[in-house]
Enzyme design. Structure first.
Site, PDB file in Angstrom:
ATOM      1  N   HIS A 245       0.880  -1.221   0.084  1.00 13.47           N
ATOM      2  CA  HIS A 245      -0.054   0.121   0.003  1.00 13.47           C
ATOM      3  C   HIS A 245       0.815   1.192  -0.086  1.00 13.47           C
ATOM      4  CE1 HIS A 245      -3.362   2.681   0.893  1.00 13.47           C
ATOM      5  NE2 HIS A 245      -4.122   1.772   0.508  1.00 13.47           N
ATOM      6  N   GLU A 298      -7.891  -4.919  -0.491  1.00  5.14           N
ATOM      7  CA  GLU A 298      -8.503  -5.428  -1.643  1.00  5.14           C
ATOM      8  C   GLU A 298      -8.371  -7.071  -1.466  1.00  5.14           C
ATOM      9  OE1 GLU A 298      -8.626  -3.799  -5.234  1.00  5.14           O
ATOM     10  OE2 GLU A 298      -8.628  -1.909  -4.245  1.00  5.14           O
TER      11      GLU A 298
END
Ligand code: ACO
Length: 365
Positions: A245, A298
């Protein structure tokens, strides 16, 4: 500040009061409220209110009557096109010509109707529309979404979608939100800003990763060998979808919440996902010891959306449904700044040269 930062990493482009991703602490707060407090307590449409109006009431309204003329089977495309069309069909005025109240109302209408567009796109071509009185029986936005799509709303599916939407409603300055703000900063109408954001979100490095997570889980389920799978991906210098991320260096708090939800909803993929997560994290630590690459939202989104039987190719559009809240809040915040976004690029192209030096220049005579 003249230093060039590829991908603008770490560059502060705005000040925002909307959401605070706590980079080191692994928490995400909407207007100061931890998302842990929201999930299961209030439905998504109230979280829309928190983000946009800083009040749970009135929240996101119900969609306006809208018929998606010819669903293409590609929900992000349908959504992007329909949202842009709504600007014209509803005669939306430019943001520069609106006061904050009217802009907020345009965003509320658009947000709710964009959800209806996605549900209709998912239902697909040639299917009879679900009658409005059936849809109206739904008590929450997630329930009405499922009714409009499938004509029925299984409570497990409703919980999966509502949790996913709340967890992904807003996350600061990602690519789609940046796009929405850039468009809003030109004074364009709200439909233009929202549809531009949908385009930015459709790429796999932003909104499309869940669609790539499930095939990964299928493969590991088939081979029963997560180590070999992960080793092979990294040996080919590919990315393991659902990890890494730009902001979080600790665990992505949304991954934590969604993992818990997947377990509570007894996802049939929970065990294989947990095993792959464990193996992938160990391998990534070895692969990039200096860069924390943790599970991102996700990975577990894919598992939770799978509980609700969301087809892979619909996941970017589901993400867009969630993000209408964040985009709306940022478009309003941007409107209030009243400042056109116009960064600079450092020119590194060819030195001055004559046209004759360029391939394809017609030879005289
Ligand atoms: N698997 C393997 N390697 C990775 C991964 C991954 N998931 N993520 C990053 N890396 C590696 C990169 O290959 C790069 O290596 P290099 O320096 O040898 O080239 C290094 O780590 C740094 O990568 P960046 O792309 O610079 O990291 P960044 O912070 O920009 O990337 C991103 C964040 C795009 C999410 C990235 O981690 C990624 O591509 N992950 C997989 C896709 C994904 O899960 N996307 C969803 C993101 S969440 C969201 O958008 C809501």
């Amino acid at each position: 500040m003249n230093e060039f930062k590829p991908g603008l990493e770490g560059v502060i482009a705005f000040e925002t009061e909307i959401a605070e991703p706590d980079r080191e602490g692994g928490a995400l707060r909407y207007r100061g409220v931890d998302i842990e407090e929201l999930v299961g307590r209030v439905p998504y449409e109230k979280v829309w209110g928190l983000l946009v109006d800083e009040s749970l009431d009135p929240g996101m309204p119900e969609p306006e009557p809208f018929v998606l003329a010819r669903p293409t089977g590609n929900a992000p495309s349908d959504l992007q096109a329909a949202t842009a069309r709504l600007s014209a069909e509803w005669g939306l005025r430019k943001l520069v010509d609106l006061d904050d109240r009217d802009a907020r109302d345009d965003l509320a209408r658009l947000s709710a109707t964009m959800m209806s567009v996605v549900a209709q796109s998912a239902r697909g071509r040639g299917q009879q529309r679900v009658p409005d009185d059936v849809v109206a029986q739904g008590e929450t936005a997630a329930e009405r979404f499922l009714l409009r799509w499938r004509g029925e709303a299984d409570p497990r599916h409703v919980k999966a979608i509502d949790t996913y939407w709340i967890c992904t409603a807003e996350h600061g300055l990602n690519a789609s939100t940046f796009t929405a703000r850039i468009t809003a900063s030109t004074g364009a109408d709200c439909g233009a800003a929202m549809s531009a954001a949908v385009g930015a979100l459709s790429g796999p490095l932003h909104g499309g990763a869940p669609a790539r997570v499930l095939p990964m889980l299928d493969e590991v389920e088939r081979t029963q060998d997560p180590e070999a799978y992960v080793k092979d991906v990294l040996a080919r210098h590919q990315r393991i979808m659902g990890f890494g991320h730009r902001i979080y260096r600790a665990e992505d708090p949304r991954a934590r919440l969604l993992r818990r939800t997947a377990k509570e909803l007894a996802s049939r993929r929970f065990e294989v996902a947990e095993e792959l997560e464990h193996v992938a994290l160990a391998a990534l630590r070895e692969y990039k010891p200096d860069r924390p690459l943790e599970t991102n939202v996700e990975f577990w989104s894919a598992v939770v959306l799978d509980v609700a039987e969301i087809p892979h190719d619909l996941t970017p559009a589901m993400f867009a449904c969630a993000r209408v809240a964040g985009w709306s809040a940022h478009i309003l915040e941007e409107k209030r700044t009243g400042r056109l976004i116009r960064p600079s690029a450092r020119y590194v192209g060819p030195s001055p040269r004559p046209l004759s030096a360029v391939a394809g220049t017609p030879v005289p005579g």
